[in-house]
Enzyme design. Sequence first.
Site, short mmCIF file in Angstrom:
data_model
loop_
_atom_site.label_atom_id
_atom_site.label_comp_id
_atom_site.label_asym_id
_atom_site.label_seq_id
_atom_site.Cartn_x
_atom_site.Cartn_y
_atom_site.Cartn_z
N SER A 147 -1.62 5.53 -0.56
CA SER A 147 -1.76 5.41 0.89
C SER A 147 -1.41 6.74 1.53
O SER A 147 -0.73 7.57 0.92
CB SER A 147 -0.79 4.33 1.40
OG SER A 147 -0.54 4.48 2.79
N TYR A 160 6.95 -0.14 3.04
CA TYR A 160 5.61 0.20 2.55
C TYR A 160 5.55 1.67 2.15
O TYR A 160 5.06 2.02 1.07
CB TYR A 160 4.60 -0.09 3.67
CG TYR A 160 3.16 0.07 3.32
CD1 TYR A 160 2.47 1.22 3.70
CD2 TYR A 160 2.47 -0.92 2.65
CE1 TYR A 160 1.12 1.38 3.40
CE2 TYR A 160 1.12 -0.77 2.35
CZ TYR A 160 0.46 0.38 2.74
OH TYR A 160 -0.88 0.53 2.45
P1 NAP Z 1 -5.70 -6.83 2.24
O1 NAP Z 1 -6.96 -7.00 2.98
O2 NAP Z 1 -4.42 -7.37 2.79
O3 NAP Z 1 -5.90 -7.39 0.74
C1 NAP Z 1 -4.80 -7.33 -0.13
C2 NAP Z 1 -5.18 -8.09 -1.37
O4 NAP Z 1 -4.06 -8.10 -2.25
C3 NAP Z 1 -5.54 -9.54 -1.07
O5 NAP Z 1 -6.60 -9.97 -1.88
C4 NAP Z 1 -4.26 -10.26 -1.46
O6 NAP Z 1 -4.48 -11.57 -1.89
C5 NAP Z 1 -3.83 -9.44 -2.65
N1 NAP Z 1 -2.42 -9.69 -2.98
C6 NAP Z 1 -1.36 -9.54 -2.17
N2 NAP Z 1 -0.24 -9.87 -2.84
C7 NAP Z 1 -0.62 -10.26 -4.09
C8 NAP Z 1 0.07 -10.71 -5.25
N3 NAP Z 1 1.41 -10.87 -5.26
N4 NAP Z 1 -0.64 -11.01 -6.36
C9 NAP Z 1 -1.99 -10.89 -6.35
N5 NAP Z 1 -2.72 -10.46 -5.29
C10 NAP Z 1 -2.01 -10.15 -4.18
O7 NAP Z 1 -5.43 -5.29 2.01
P2 NAP Z 1 -6.43 -4.06 1.89
O8 NAP Z 1 -6.49 -3.35 3.19
O9 NAP Z 1 -7.68 -4.49 1.20
O10 NAP Z 1 -5.54 -3.15 0.92
C11 NAP Z 1 -5.73 -3.16 -0.47
C12 NAP Z 1 -4.82 -2.07 -1.01
O11 NAP Z 1 -5.10 -0.85 -0.31
C13 NAP Z 1 -3.33 -2.35 -0.76
O12 NAP Z 1 -2.58 -1.84 -1.86
C14 NAP Z 1 -3.03 -1.50 0.49
O13 NAP Z 1 -1.67 -1.14 0.55
C15 NAP Z 1 -3.89 -0.32 0.25
N6 NAP Z 1 -4.24 0.47 1.42
C16 NAP Z 1 -4.87 -0.11 2.49
C17 NAP Z 1 -5.23 0.71 3.57
C18 NAP Z 1 -5.92 0.17 4.78
O14 NAP Z 1 -5.99 0.92 5.78
N7 NAP Z 1 -6.42 -1.05 4.77
C19 NAP Z 1 -4.96 2.07 3.54
C20 NAP Z 1 -4.28 2.60 2.43
C21 NAP Z 1 -3.94 1.78 1.37
P3 NAP Z 1 -4.14 -12.78 -0.88
O15 NAP Z 1 -5.37 -13.05 -0.16
O16 NAP Z 1 -3.75 -13.91 -1.80
O17 NAP Z 1 -3.00 -12.37 0.02
C1 GCO Z 2 0.01 1.16 9.04
C2 GCO Z 2 -1.23 0.96 8.20
C3 GCO Z 2 -1.27 1.99 7.11
C4 GCO Z 2 -2.52 1.78 6.29
C5 GCO Z 2 -2.61 2.75 5.18
C6 GCO Z 2 -2.74 4.16 5.64
O1 GCO Z 2 0.60 0.16 9.49
O2 GCO Z 2 0.36 2.34 9.23
O3 GCO Z 2 -1.25 -0.35 7.67
O4 GCO Z 2 -0.14 1.90 6.31
O5 GCO Z 2 -2.52 0.51 5.72
O6 GCO Z 2 -1.60 2.58 4.25
O7 GCO Z 2 -3.05 4.95 4.51
#
Ligand code: NAP
Ligand code: GCO
Length: 267
Positions: A147, A160
């Site tokens: 992230s 986080y």
């Molecule tokens: P999301 O929409 O919240 O999806 C997260 C996924 O992880 C969901 O399918 C969730 O399943 C699953 N999950 C959560 N806890 C779990 C557990 N204990 N065991 C198995 N599955 C679990 O998040 P996203 O935005 O797609 O993010 C995916 C990854 O990218 C995460 O690691 C997040 O930190 C990272 N990320 C996101 C962003 C962003 O801007 N969106 C940016 C940087 C990094 P459930 O439906 O069962 O909860």
């Molecule tokens: C926040 C956001 C970010 C994104 C991502 C950025 O609350 O700042 O959720 O953390 O998820 O991780 O890279």
Amino acid sequence: MDYIKNYSLEGKVAWVTGASYGIGFAIAKAMAGAGATIVFNDIRQDLVDKGLAAYEEEGIRAHGYVCDVTDEDAVNATAAMIEKEVGVIDILVNNAGIIKRIPMIEMEAKDFRQVIDVDLNAPFIVSKAVIPAMIKKGGGKIINICSMMSEFGRETVSAYAAAKGGLKMLTRNIASEYGEYNIQCNGIGPGYIATPQTAPLREKQADGSRHPFDQFIVSKTPAGRWGEASDLGGPAVFLASAASDFVNGQILYVDGGIQAYIGKQPS
Ligand code: NAP
Ligand code: GCO
């Protein structure tokens, strides 16, 4: 020579954790498009079923398993089942993750621990479960979804940021410890991506205006937009393929340039 073949994932088994939707789903879809067999997990059967239907809709016959990535016994059992039913895991994407946005001094220790458990301990557990078979097979690819908070802090995301900072270093350590077995471990650091996880940051205000944080991110991103989950597919395929066999221990930021840019003066 047909250089594009270096990006092929034909014949590879890819396990993307927590990939019923969101970033994991988009990465899995891209990897399937490059020829990989897709395996994913979620914490409940109904969510796995929903995910299977979503993959089906994309013409992808995925393999879904119910598994909470924080449960080491469940992870080990799932890894063994995948190996038996699908094949040795060639590519692992530690994608499953949660966030709790709470001011640190108001955050209960149990909430801090839960974020660390899912976002840092689980990638350790799942990587530990798949590396021995990768070594036996002669190599593999591990991609940890880090992230921008692997590099920056901001209000309310202490747990986080601590987890994602740790995940950056776990990525580098796996790369260091297992590189000699032809295992490459890298991270992808998405910027701000429009998924359910960031929906609260993009909610329309009562007066119909955009969320202040939404406006902030767009002004800080040269691309002038939030990322889409599909923006992560290409980088993930690259890091999962032979094209990146000498890339190890790196975090590839896919952030639209937000980390390079001072930001646009508010109009
Ligand atoms: P999301 O929409 O919240 O999806 C997260 C996924 O992880 C969901 O399918 C969730 O399943 C699953 N999950 C959560 N806890 C779990 C557990 N204990 N065991 C198995 N599955 C679990 O998040 P996203 O935005 O797609 O993010 C995916 C990854 O990218 C995460 O690691 C997040 O930190 C990272 N990320 C996101 C962003 C962003 O801007 N969106 C940016 C940087 C990094 P459930 O439906 O069962 O909860
Ligand atoms: C926040 C956001 C970010 C994104 C991502 C950025 O609350 O700042 O959720 O953390 O998820 O991780 O890279």
